[in-house]
Design a protein around this motif. Sequence first.
Motif, PDB file in Angstrom:
ATOM      1  N   VAL A   1      -7.950  11.512  -3.827  1.00 22.50           N
ATOM      2  CA  VAL A   1      -6.603  11.919  -3.432  1.00 22.50           C
ATOM      3  C   VAL A   1      -6.219  13.113  -4.300  1.00 22.50           C
ATOM      4  O   VAL A   1      -6.333  13.057  -5.529  1.00 22.50           O
ATOM      5  CB  VAL A   1      -5.596  10.775  -3.634  1.00 22.50           C
ATOM      6  CG1 VAL A   1      -4.187  11.242  -3.275  1.00 22.50           C
ATOM      7  CG2 VAL A   1      -5.967   9.559  -2.799  1.00 22.50           C
ATOM      8  N   ARG A   2      -5.779  14.190  -3.677  1.00 28.95           N
ATOM      9  CA  ARG A   2      -5.533  15.436  -4.408  1.00 28.95           C
ATOM     10  C   ARG A   2      -4.074  15.866  -4.297  1.00 28.95           C
ATOM     11  O   ARG A   2      -3.424  15.676  -3.266  1.00 28.95           O
ATOM     12  CB  ARG A   2      -6.453  16.543  -3.892  1.00 28.95           C
ATOM     13  CG  ARG A   2      -7.929  16.203  -4.095  1.00 28.95           C
ATOM     14  CD  ARG A   2      -8.843  17.379  -3.826  1.00 28.95           C
ATOM     15  NE  ARG A   2     -10.227  17.004  -4.101  1.00 28.95           N
ATOM     16  CZ  ARG A   2     -10.774  16.971  -5.310  1.00 28.95           C
ATOM     17  NH1 ARG A   2     -10.058  17.331  -6.358  1.00 28.95           N
ATOM     18  NH2 ARG A   2     -12.021  16.585  -5.479  1.00 28.95           N
TER      19      ARG A   2
ATOM     20  N   ILE B   1      -8.736   7.485  -2.086  1.00 26.18           N
ATOM     21  CA  ILE B   1      -8.335   7.040  -0.761  1.00 26.18           C
ATOM     22  C   ILE B   1      -8.842   5.606  -0.514  1.00 26.18           C
ATOM     23  O   ILE B   1      -9.908   5.223  -0.988  1.00 26.18           O
ATOM     24  CB  ILE B   1      -8.889   7.999   0.306  1.00 26.18           C
ATOM     25  CG1 ILE B   1      -8.134   9.329   0.254  1.00 26.18           C
ATOM     26  CG2 ILE B   1      -8.811   7.417   1.717  1.00 26.18           C
ATOM     27  CD1 ILE B   1      -8.760  10.408   1.084  1.00 26.18           C
ATOM     28  N   SER B   2      -8.055   4.830   0.210  1.00 27.47           N
ATOM     29  CA  SER B   2      -8.445   3.494   0.696  1.00 27.47           C
ATOM     30  C   SER B   2      -8.625   2.465  -0.404  1.00 27.47           C
ATOM     31  O   SER B   2      -9.290   1.449  -0.192  1.00 27.47           O
ATOM     32  CB  SER B   2      -9.728   3.572   1.544  1.00 27.47           C
ATOM     33  OG  SER B   2      -9.585   4.449   2.625  1.00 27.47           O
ATOM     34  N   GLU B   3      -8.030   2.696  -1.571  1.00 31.91           N
ATOM     35  CA  GLU B   3      -8.082   1.720  -2.649  1.00 31.91           C
ATOM     36  C   GLU B   3      -6.663   1.250  -2.967  1.00 31.91           C
ATOM     37  O   GLU B   3      -5.759   2.070  -3.173  1.00 31.91           O
ATOM     38  CB  GLU B   3      -8.715   2.320  -3.905  1.00 31.91           C
ATOM     39  CG  GLU B   3     -10.192   2.661  -3.731  1.00 31.91           C
ATOM     40  CD  GLU B   3     -10.825   3.243  -4.982  1.00 31.91           C
ATOM     41  OE1 GLU B   3     -12.046   3.459  -4.973  1.00 31.91           O
ATOM     42  OE2 GLU B   3     -10.084   3.483  -5.971  1.00 31.91           O
TER      43      GLU B   3
ATOM     44  N   PHE C   1      -0.431  -1.100  -2.127  1.00 34.51           N
ATOM     45  CA  PHE C   1      -0.445  -0.144  -1.027  1.00 34.51           C
ATOM     46  C   PHE C   1      -1.675   0.751  -1.165  1.00 34.51           C
ATOM     47  O   PHE C   1      -2.302   0.818  -2.220  1.00 34.51           O
ATOM     48  CB  PHE C   1       0.833   0.700  -1.051  1.00 34.51           C
ATOM     49  CG  PHE C   1       2.086  -0.123  -0.969  1.00 34.51           C
ATOM     50  CD1 PHE C   1       2.650  -0.426   0.248  1.00 34.51           C
ATOM     51  CD2 PHE C   1       2.689  -0.619  -2.125  1.00 34.51           C
ATOM     52  CE1 PHE C   1       3.806  -1.209   0.331  1.00 34.51           C
ATOM     53  CE2 PHE C   1       3.832  -1.400  -2.065  1.00 34.51           C
ATOM     54  CZ  PHE C   1       4.393  -1.690  -0.833  1.00 34.51           C
ATOM     55  N   LYS C   2      -2.005   1.436  -0.083  1.00 31.61           N
ATOM     56  CA  LYS C   2      -3.124   2.382  -0.113  1.00 31.61           C
ATOM     57  C   LYS C   2      -2.646   3.761   0.310  1.00 31.61           C
ATOM     58  O   LYS C   2      -1.663   3.897   1.055  1.00 31.61           O
ATOM     59  CB  LYS C   2      -4.247   1.929   0.836  1.00 31.61           C
ATOM     60  CG  LYS C   2      -4.964   0.670   0.395  1.00 31.61           C
ATOM     61  CD  LYS C   2      -6.031   0.273   1.409  1.00 31.61           C
ATOM     62  CE  LYS C   2      -6.770  -0.976   0.981  1.00 31.61           C
ATOM     63  NZ  LYS C   2      -7.754  -1.420   1.996  1.00 31.61           N
TER      64      LYS C   2
ATOM     65  N   VAL D   1      -0.328   3.160   3.467  1.00 29.92           N
ATOM     66  CA  VAL D   1      -0.751   2.075   4.351  1.00 29.92           C
ATOM     67  C   VAL D   1      -0.645   0.759   3.596  1.00 29.92           C
ATOM     68  O   VAL D   1      -0.952   0.692   2.399  1.00 29.92           O
ATOM     69  CB  VAL D   1      -2.205   2.294   4.828  1.00 29.92           C
ATOM     70  CG1 VAL D   1      -2.733   1.081   5.577  1.00 29.92           C
ATOM     71  CG2 VAL D   1      -2.284   3.531   5.726  1.00 29.92           C
ATOM     72  N   TYR D   2      -0.190  -0.264   4.310  1.00 28.09           N
ATOM     73  CA  TYR D   2      -0.222  -1.619   3.744  1.00 28.09           C
ATOM     74  C   TYR D   2      -1.399  -2.354   4.377  1.00 28.09           C
ATOM     75  O   TYR D   2      -1.371  -2.709   5.546  1.00 28.09           O
ATOM     76  CB  TYR D   2       1.088  -2.365   4.026  1.00 28.09           C
ATOM     77  CG  TYR D   2       1.051  -3.796   3.517  1.00 28.09           C
ATOM     78  CD1 TYR D   2       0.934  -4.053   2.158  1.00 28.09           C
ATOM     79  CD2 TYR D   2       1.118  -4.874   4.397  1.00 28.09           C
ATOM     80  CE1 TYR D   2       0.891  -5.355   1.674  1.00 28.09           C
ATOM     81  CE2 TYR D   2       1.084  -6.172   3.924  1.00 28.09           C
ATOM     82  CZ  TYR D   2       0.964  -6.409   2.561  1.00 28.09           C
ATOM     83  OH  TYR D   2       0.907  -7.695   2.087  1.00 28.09           O
TER      84      TYR D   2
END
Length: 214
Positions: free
Chosen positions: A25-26, A93-95, A146-147, A160-161
């Motif tokens: 993530v930037r 991302i996605s963590e 959250f992600k 995203v939850y």
Amino acid sequence: MKALFLFLCFLFLFTISAAEEDAAVRDTDGDHLMAGNKYYIVPTLRGSGGGLLLSDYNSEGCEITVAQSGDKRNRGIPWSFHPADPAQTHINISESLNIKSVYPVACTGSIVWRIGSADSASEGQLIQLAGSLGDPSCWPYTTTWFKIEKGKYQNSYKFVYNPEDICPEATEDSNLSIGVGSGARTLVLPFNSRSRAFDFGIFKVRGSDRAYVQ
């Protein structure tokens, strides 16, 4: 044969490096987000309002409800991101992660995001400061995780939850959106999973920065 082996090693390392870069993530400077650092969360689309801040909407005068400023010049307040693994230094991302206000709020003992009360005007459950930092486990702690995922637009992200990496039984997968019906532009986990996601960019907070920009 030796040349082929070296080439395959290089290709393998390049593939790993590319995957790591893609997962990062930037911020708007292109830098990998650092856990615990201060950032503004600002909408990607110009003219669609300002950054995320705190409101006393539906919270008895206490500013614990996460909302979006209606002023496009207002970047909101600083936030920080905290992965489930406290030893992890970067945000990917996605963590699953916790999100918290950098500043304390006098009327509450928590500064960590949590899925809060349902609000029919906002058409979703409010995101409020009512969580605890850490403790990656199942209910009720999944409501604080959250992600960040890639957004609809170039270099944009969305919340995203979907805490299945924290608790395999947690199967919900929904974008967070802005509940404009409340008049307070609240950030919500929407009742309708097809609601438009809140797309945003992430700005570093620098010592000389002002919350308002021209």
